[in-house]
Scaffold this motif. Sequence first.
Motif, PDB file in Angstrom:
ATOM      1  N   SER A 288      21.113 110.097  36.794  1.00 41.28           N
ATOM      2  CA  SER A 288      22.524 110.471  36.692  1.00 41.28           C
ATOM      3  C   SER A 288      23.100 110.848  38.057  1.00 41.28           C
ATOM      4  CB  SER A 288      22.687 111.623  35.707  1.00 41.28           C
ATOM      5  OG  SER A 288      21.943 112.730  36.146  1.00 41.28           O
TER       6      SER A 288
ATOM      7  N   ILE B 177      29.901 106.297  41.463  1.00 39.12           N
ATOM      8  CA  ILE B 177      31.301 106.532  41.088  1.00 39.12           C
ATOM      9  C   ILE B 177      32.105 106.903  42.334  1.00 39.12           C
ATOM     10  CG2 ILE B 177      32.846 108.082  39.818  1.00 39.12           C
ATOM     11  CD1 ILE B 177      31.535 106.106  38.000  1.00 39.12           C
TER      12      ILE B 177
ATOM     13  N   VAL C  61      36.299 105.520  32.965  1.00 38.97           N
ATOM     14  CA  VAL C  61      34.918 105.303  33.400  1.00 38.97           C
ATOM     15  C   VAL C  61      34.484 106.424  34.349  1.00 38.97           C
ATOM     16  CG1 VAL C  61      33.454 103.822  34.821  1.00 38.97           C
ATOM     17  CG2 VAL C  61      34.932 102.812  33.076  1.00 38.97           C
ATOM     18  N   CYS C  62      35.326 106.722  35.336  1.00 38.76           N
ATOM     19  CA  CYS C  62      34.946 107.737  36.328  1.00 38.76           C
ATOM     20  C   CYS C  62      34.775 109.104  35.668  1.00 38.76           C
ATOM     21  CB  CYS C  62      35.999 107.829  37.429  1.00 38.76           C
ATOM     22  SG  CYS C  62      36.038 106.352  38.451  1.00 38.76           S
TER      23      CYS C  62
ATOM     24  N   ALA D 288      31.694 109.087  33.225  1.00 42.94           N
ATOM     25  CA  ALA D 288      30.415 108.968  33.934  1.00 42.94           C
ATOM     26  C   ALA D 288      30.112 110.243  34.710  1.00 42.94           C
ATOM     27  CB  ALA D 288      30.435 107.761  34.868  1.00 42.94           C
ATOM     28  N   LEU D 289      31.148 110.897  35.231  1.00 40.72           N
ATOM     29  CA  LEU D 289      30.909 112.145  35.966  1.00 40.72           C
ATOM     30  C   LEU D 289      30.472 113.261  35.012  1.00 40.72           C
ATOM     31  CD1 LEU D 289      33.754 112.099  38.640  1.00 40.72           C
ATOM     32  CD2 LEU D 289      31.298 111.776  39.006  1.00 40.72           C
TER      33      LEU D 289
ATOM     34  N   VAL E 276      24.290 107.683  39.376  1.00 39.93           N
ATOM     35  CA  VAL E 276      25.507 107.285  38.669  1.00 39.93           C
ATOM     36  C   VAL E 276      26.704 107.962  39.333  1.00 39.93           C
ATOM     37  CG1 VAL E 276      26.788 107.566  36.506  1.00 39.93           C
ATOM     38  CG2 VAL E 276      24.414 106.779  36.456  1.00 39.93           C
ATOM     39  N   ALA E 277      26.584 109.267  39.564  1.00 42.07           N
ATOM     40  CA  ALA E 277      27.689 110.002  40.195  1.00 42.07           C
ATOM     41  C   ALA E 277      27.946 109.466  41.601  1.00 42.07           C
ATOM     42  CB  ALA E 277      27.363 111.495  40.241  1.00 42.07           C
TER      43      ALA E 277
ATOM     44  N   HIS F  44      18.565 103.944  34.006  1.00 38.88           N
ATOM     45  CA  HIS F  44      19.472 104.592  33.057  1.00 38.88           C
ATOM     46  C   HIS F  44      19.926 103.609  31.980  1.00 38.88           C
ATOM     47  CE1 HIS F  44      22.936 106.445  31.254  1.00 38.88           C
ATOM     48  NE2 HIS F  44      23.686 105.427  31.647  1.00 38.88           N
TER      49      HIS F  44
ATOM     50  N   HIS G 229      28.910 112.752  32.255  1.00 39.39           N
ATOM     51  CA  HIS G 229      27.539 112.346  31.917  1.00 39.39           C
ATOM     52  C   HIS G 229      26.563 112.875  32.962  1.00 39.39           C
ATOM     53  CE1 HIS G 229      24.221 109.664  30.784  1.00 39.39           C
ATOM     54  NE2 HIS G 229      24.064 109.480  32.081  1.00 39.39           N
ATOM     55  N   ALA G 230      26.891 112.625  34.230  1.00 35.96           N
ATOM     56  CA  ALA G 230      25.995 113.062  35.306  1.00 35.96           C
ATOM     57  C   ALA G 230      25.897 114.586  35.341  1.00 35.96           C
ATOM     58  CB  ALA G 230      26.486 112.517  36.636  1.00 35.96           C
TER      59      ALA G 230
ATOM     60  N   PHE H  31      29.340 113.184  27.260  1.00 31.54           N
ATOM     61  CA  PHE H  31      28.094 112.783  27.919  1.00 31.54           C
ATOM     62  C   PHE H  31      27.614 111.433  27.377  1.00 31.54           C
ATOM     63  CE2 PHE H  31      23.598 112.578  26.685  1.00 31.54           C
ATOM     64  CZ  PHE H  31      23.012 112.362  27.921  1.00 31.54           C
TER      65      PHE H  31
ATOM     66  N   GLY I 203      29.941 108.651  28.363  1.00 35.56           N
ATOM     67  CA  GLY I 203      29.723 108.377  29.776  1.00 35.56           C
ATOM     68  C   GLY I 203      28.448 107.596  30.008  1.00 35.56           C
TER      69      GLY I 203
ATOM     70  N   ALA J 218      28.526 103.969  31.748  1.00 35.76           N
ATOM     71  CA  ALA J 218      27.731 103.823  32.975  1.00 35.76           C
ATOM     72  C   ALA J 218      26.714 102.702  32.805  1.00 35.76           C
ATOM     73  CB  ALA J 218      27.034 105.132  33.318  1.00 35.76           C
TER      74      ALA J 218
END
Lengths: 121, 247, 133
Positions: C35, C42, A68-69, A72-73, C38-39, C85, A75-76, A17, A20, A24
């Motif tokens: 977030s 992506i 990164v993907c 970041a995912l 952010v998703a 963020h 994290h989200a 997290f 990420g 991000a």
Amino acid sequence: MTSPRRVTPEPFVWLMFSAGGVVAALILPVLLVLFGVAIPLGWVEAPDHAHLLAVLRHPLTRLALFGVCALALVHAAHRLRFTVEHTFRLGRYDPAIATVTYGAAAAGAAAAAYLLLTAFG
Amino acid sequence: MDQITLRVARYRPDDEETEPVLVDYDVPLRPDWAVLDGLNYIKDELDGTLSYRWSCRMGICGSCGMMVDGEPKLTCATFLVDLAPGPVRIEPLANFPVIRDLIVDLTDFMHKLSSVKPWLIRQDEQPVEDGEYLQTPAQLDEFKQFSMCINCMLCYAACPVYGLDGSFVGPAAIALAHRYDLDSRDEGDRQRLTILAQPDGVWDCTFVGECSTACPKGVDPAGAIQQAKLAAAQEAMKSLLLPWRSR
Amino acid sequence: MISPLEARYYRRRMPLLWWAHRRSYAIFVLRELSSAFVALFIVELLLLVRATARGPAAYESFLDTMAHPAMIVLNLIALAFVLLHAITFANLTPRAMIVRLRGRRVPSRVVLAGVYAGWLLVTAFLAWLLVAA
Ligand code: SF4
Ligand code: FES
């Protein structure tokens, strides 16, 4: 605080997290400004296809993009898990909510991996 | 003389009251009076049955914390003139069960505090004749901020995560654990990290940050929790990569 | 076990919409909601990769989709949240992490300056790589 030592995945999820959150914060703003605002509005000329393809084709780019993907995912997913649980007082459903959020992140990361491995032939 | 209205939450289970009611009291508005002086005026002059805790009147004992106009405050350090014209709403500290009037039950906090072992832990206790454990000013600076905590629990009243889930260890206890982890004389890091790394430990915190805003002593519990998370995560990584190292 | 005394305690519960009761809580929830954007971005990024891989025609049509007014509005909202963020995450870093150099603690202000310098560097590099080079 019941048993003296329970194994929990939380520390690893938290590390992802945080990582990420960092990636991000570092790279998404510029990409979003370019592809979401500046290029569509014509402020900046779009990179030509051959150049972008060359950049994306490079193994290092693809590896970095996957990192990164995926991060970041996660994290989200982590934030949304707690946001849902806390804003709607649903903490008691944590196992289900965590499964859905992290599951979606894992599926997204898998899709990203598949795309980055196969799309460039 | 100027007056200000204190709207005080009263909860009197002895009188068959099932929930708190707000009662207005007019007290003198003096420039040097804190909210606590107003409460003392009520108790001395208007209604002797009002119950609340206080002791030092100088921001040291940590016993006079209450919700003042919805914010967790030390009532001995919050001045009435700053709240004028009123009325000023005074309620017991949020997120804790109310025993009566402005008094909340501290038991849960006390358990949590002792659960993180906030004292010096040594592998081998050095004999008294060898003297004290020495520490340089730089080593003191590492944890000094976190040692200013007076256990007033304002941070718990400000924390929505604790309000939603009472099993969360919470800001002050984690900040105090961290204070000892950072102390050069202490050797109990791994014991405490094992406790904090439990599911009800540091991981529930989402860094709302309100605990640090509420703290009257300049402690940054929110920062301490993130630092403890990092330390606990590093421990977890180590025992994953080097399983033979962990006991 | 609950004693008779404890049974008479008055126990309050957080209101369902607790975050609407205080400004700082509401801002916190907005920060967490960032977030979701952010998703979202992506996903857009992966669609860009896919379109580029499929050839010039697919790439052009991706650019056209992004130029749709509704997409621009959505991306402007996403940008606001992503910046929220980035800024909050950067500002909390020095509190969450103690940085040491040669055994000495680096002051928070220096750590923060380092974070922003790194951000500028990455931003400049990516902008150069994508549109200037
Ligand atoms: S950390 Fe601050 S607010 Fe929390 S109990 Fe200690 S002194 Fe009070
Ligand atoms: S009475 Fe001691 S801190 Fe207020």
